[in-house]
Design an enzyme around this catalytic site. Structure first.
Site, mmCIF file in Angstrom:
data_model
loop_
_atom_site.group_PDB
_atom_site.id
_atom_site.type_symbol
_atom_site.label_atom_id
_atom_site.label_comp_id
_atom_site.label_asym_id
_atom_site.label_seq_id
_atom_site.Cartn_x
_atom_site.Cartn_y
_atom_site.Cartn_z
ATOM 1 N N SER A 1 -7.465 1.177 8.490
ATOM 2 C CA SER A 1 -6.773 0.041 9.096
ATOM 3 C C SER A 1 -7.612 -0.431 10.260
ATOM 4 O O SER A 1 -8.466 0.319 10.770
ATOM 5 C CB SER A 1 -5.381 0.464 9.578
ATOM 6 O OG SER A 1 -4.783 -0.561 10.352
ATOM 7 N N ARG A 2 -7.388 -1.648 10.689
ATOM 8 C CA ARG A 2 -8.078 -2.109 11.901
ATOM 9 C C ARG A 2 -7.495 -1.442 13.141
ATOM 10 O O ARG A 2 -8.051 -1.540 14.228
ATOM 11 C CB ARG A 2 -7.996 -3.634 12.010
ATOM 12 C CG ARG A 2 -8.817 -4.358 10.945
ATOM 13 C CD ARG A 2 -8.979 -5.826 11.287
ATOM 14 N NE ARG A 2 -9.912 -6.496 10.379
ATOM 15 C CZ ARG A 2 -9.553 -7.293 9.383
ATOM 16 N NH1 ARG A 2 -8.269 -7.529 9.177
ATOM 17 N NH2 ARG A 2 -10.452 -7.859 8.612
ATOM 18 N N ASP B 1 2.168 -15.932 -4.656
ATOM 19 C CA ASP B 1 2.912 -14.701 -4.430
ATOM 20 C C ASP B 1 3.750 -14.296 -5.637
ATOM 21 O O ASP B 1 3.818 -13.120 -5.987
ATOM 22 C CB ASP B 1 3.806 -14.839 -3.201
ATOM 23 C CG ASP B 1 3.919 -13.533 -2.429
ATOM 24 O OD1 ASP B 1 4.977 -12.893 -2.517
ATOM 25 O OD2 ASP B 1 2.948 -13.145 -1.771
ATOM 26 N N TYR C 1 -12.666 -0.784 8.485
ATOM 27 C CA TYR C 1 -12.855 -0.813 7.037
ATOM 28 C C TYR C 1 -14.237 -0.298 6.652
ATOM 29 O O TYR C 1 -14.403 0.336 5.605
ATOM 30 C CB TYR C 1 -12.667 -2.238 6.515
ATOM 31 C CG TYR C 1 -11.274 -2.794 6.680
ATOM 32 C CD1 TYR C 1 -10.173 -1.958 6.856
ATOM 33 C CD2 TYR C 1 -11.050 -4.169 6.661
ATOM 34 C CE1 TYR C 1 -8.894 -2.467 7.008
ATOM 35 C CE2 TYR C 1 -9.774 -4.695 6.805
ATOM 36 C CZ TYR C 1 -8.703 -3.845 6.977
ATOM 37 O OH TYR C 1 -7.433 -4.361 7.127
ATOM 38 N N ARG D 1 4.290 -14.465 6.606
ATOM 39 C CA ARG D 1 3.123 -14.557 5.731
ATOM 40 C C ARG D 1 3.393 -15.462 4.542
ATOM 41 O O ARG D 1 2.511 -16.203 4.086
ATOM 42 C CB ARG D 1 2.749 -13.153 5.240
ATOM 43 C CG ARG D 1 1.677 -13.130 4.159
ATOM 44 C CD ARG D 1 1.548 -11.751 3.532
ATOM 45 N NE ARG D 1 2.711 -11.391 2.739
ATOM 46 C CZ ARG D 1 2.919 -11.794 1.479
ATOM 47 N NH1 ARG D 1 2.058 -12.616 0.903
ATOM 48 N NH2 ARG D 1 3.980 -11.394 0.816
ATOM 49 N N ALA E 1 0.835 -1.197 0.000
ATOM 50 C CA ALA E 1 0.000 0.000 0.000
ATOM 51 C C ALA E 1 0.875 1.256 0.000
ATOM 52 O O ALA E 1 0.563 2.244 -0.678
ATOM 53 C CB ALA E 1 -0.937 0.005 1.205
ATOM 54 N N LYS F 1 -2.910 -8.227 -6.565
ATOM 55 C CA LYS F 1 -2.822 -9.611 -7.041
ATOM 56 C C LYS F 1 -2.295 -10.508 -5.914
ATOM 57 O O LYS F 1 -1.586 -10.023 -5.036
ATOM 58 C CB LYS F 1 -1.928 -9.687 -8.287
ATOM 59 C CG LYS F 1 -0.487 -9.202 -8.069
ATOM 60 C CD LYS F 1 0.376 -10.254 -7.416
ATOM 61 C CE LYS F 1 1.626 -9.694 -6.823
ATOM 62 N NZ LYS F 1 2.293 -10.627 -5.876
ATOM 63 N N HIS G 1 -8.400 -10.727 0.467
ATOM 64 C CA HIS G 1 -8.875 -9.954 -0.685
ATOM 65 C C HIS G 1 -10.363 -10.176 -0.968
ATOM 66 O O HIS G 1 -11.084 -9.238 -1.292
ATOM 67 C CB HIS G 1 -8.069 -10.310 -1.935
ATOM 68 C CG HIS G 1 -6.682 -9.770 -1.933
ATOM 69 N ND1 HIS G 1 -5.788 -10.010 -2.948
ATOM 70 C CD2 HIS G 1 -6.021 -8.992 -1.036
ATOM 71 C CE1 HIS G 1 -4.645 -9.413 -2.685
ATOM 72 N NE2 HIS G 1 -4.756 -8.796 -1.522
#
Length: 335
Positions: free
Chosen positions: A44-45, A186, A66, A173, A24, A105, A87
């Protein structure tokens, strides 16, 4: 919902950013400098993270949920940059709220989710595009031009590989099945999508082999594909091995080589019809080009991009599903 068909003289295209992560940051760092674009809000959370991100980039509004971003009447398009396992739910919520979306993506972790998102976008008459930024870069445009002009004749063979050496980390991740980890989603998405762009269709036949990590996701995947017209492709991706990281397109009259094709800034043509070379001297990564593509689509009244359409993204997701089925990679939500 407000009509987003726009003229270049109209107010700026107002972006809302869903995520404060690294990808981002890369997108926003270029979007903030574009004429006729404004990064209006970030969510953001964590409200602290949202405020920190907003302060860094001069963004007017920071939201701690959100939903507040989805409800913001001054946001036209939402950029979704969360980990790709989220996503689907993030994009579905934005589309349902009537927002247009540019989603990183891979669009989703499987084709079922991808089809669902485009069905929702079409039903709500809002814009949706998968952020395959590669295909909007000047070097890729040049390659497309050479192919259209048949500078290398009919395409016969493609080779695309993308790999980096990363130590296995169960807390990363990249290796977490709960977050859709693994090399294929990825990195492999770039190789598979590049082949699909060159050929214009998904493969008719596909074989895939992978070396799996202790967590069950793929460390490396190698694919052999046969495309319509008998075009062959060798596609590979790796989280454990640095590779050549190039795309080579072989034709009956020559070849096109694109180093670092996913972020291409140059391309070389070697052909019986004459050699050529292109270099893009941009000073940025190039994320701005996909933002400009979104603006052009909305200005011209399109709800999908011509290069990265809904059909393209669903076909891409189907190919990735086929590869994962062959390699035995299954994510928890799919069991």
């Amino acid at each position: 919902m407000e009509n987003l068909n726009r003229s270049v003289e109209s107010r700026p295209l107002r972006w809302g950013i869903l995520s404060t992560g690294t990808i981002a940051e890369k997108f926003v760092s270029e979007a903030v400098g574009l004429k006729n674009h404004r990064v209006q809000a970030v969510a953001s959370r964590s409200i602290e993270k949202a405020r920190g991100f907003a302060g860094k980039f001069g963004i007017e509004r920071a939201w701690g949920t959100y939903q507040e971003l989805f409800d913001d009447p001054d946001v036209d398009v939402i950029y979704v940059g969360t980990p790709h396992v989220f996503h689907y739910e993030n994009t579905l919520a934005a589309l349902t709220a009537g927002k247009s979306v540019l989603c990183e993506k891979p669009l989703t972790i499987n084709a079922f989710q991808a089809r669902s998102l485009f069905q929702t976008a079409r039903r709500n008459n809002v814009y949706l595009m998968e952020a395959l930024w590669t295909f909007f870069l000047p070097a890729w445009k040049k390659v497309q031009g050479w192919l259209a002009q048949e500078r290398i004749g009919k395409v016969r063979l493609l080779q695309a590989e993308l790999g980096f050496s990363t130590a296995f980390d169960p807390n990363s991740r990249l290796f977490d099945p709960e977050l859709g980890g693994g090399a294929l989603l990825d990195l492999g998405v770039y190789a598979v999508s590049a082949a699909q762009q060159v050929v214009g269709n998904p493969p008719e036949a596909l074989d895939a082999r992978a070396r799996l990590s202790p967590s069950g996701v793929d460390m490396s995947t190698v694919m052999t594909a046969v495309y319509p017209g008998g075009i062959l492709a060798q596609l590979s991706c790796s989280l454990e091995q640095l590779t050549e990281n190039a795309l080579v397109i072989y034709g009956e009259k020559g070849k096109i080589t694109v180093p670092h094709f996913w972020m291409a800034d140059e391309a070389t043509l070697q052909s019986q019809t004459g050699d050529d070379f292109f270099r893009d001297d941009r000073k940025t990564l190039g994320y701005a080009y996909e933002a400009l593509a979104v603006e052009a689509d909305l200005t011209e009244g399109r709800k999908e991009n011509l290069l990265v359409s809904g059909d393209f993204s669903v076909a891409l997701a189907e190919t990735l599903d086929r590869a994962r089925k062959l390699t035995g990679v299954v994510y928890p939500g799919e069991k």
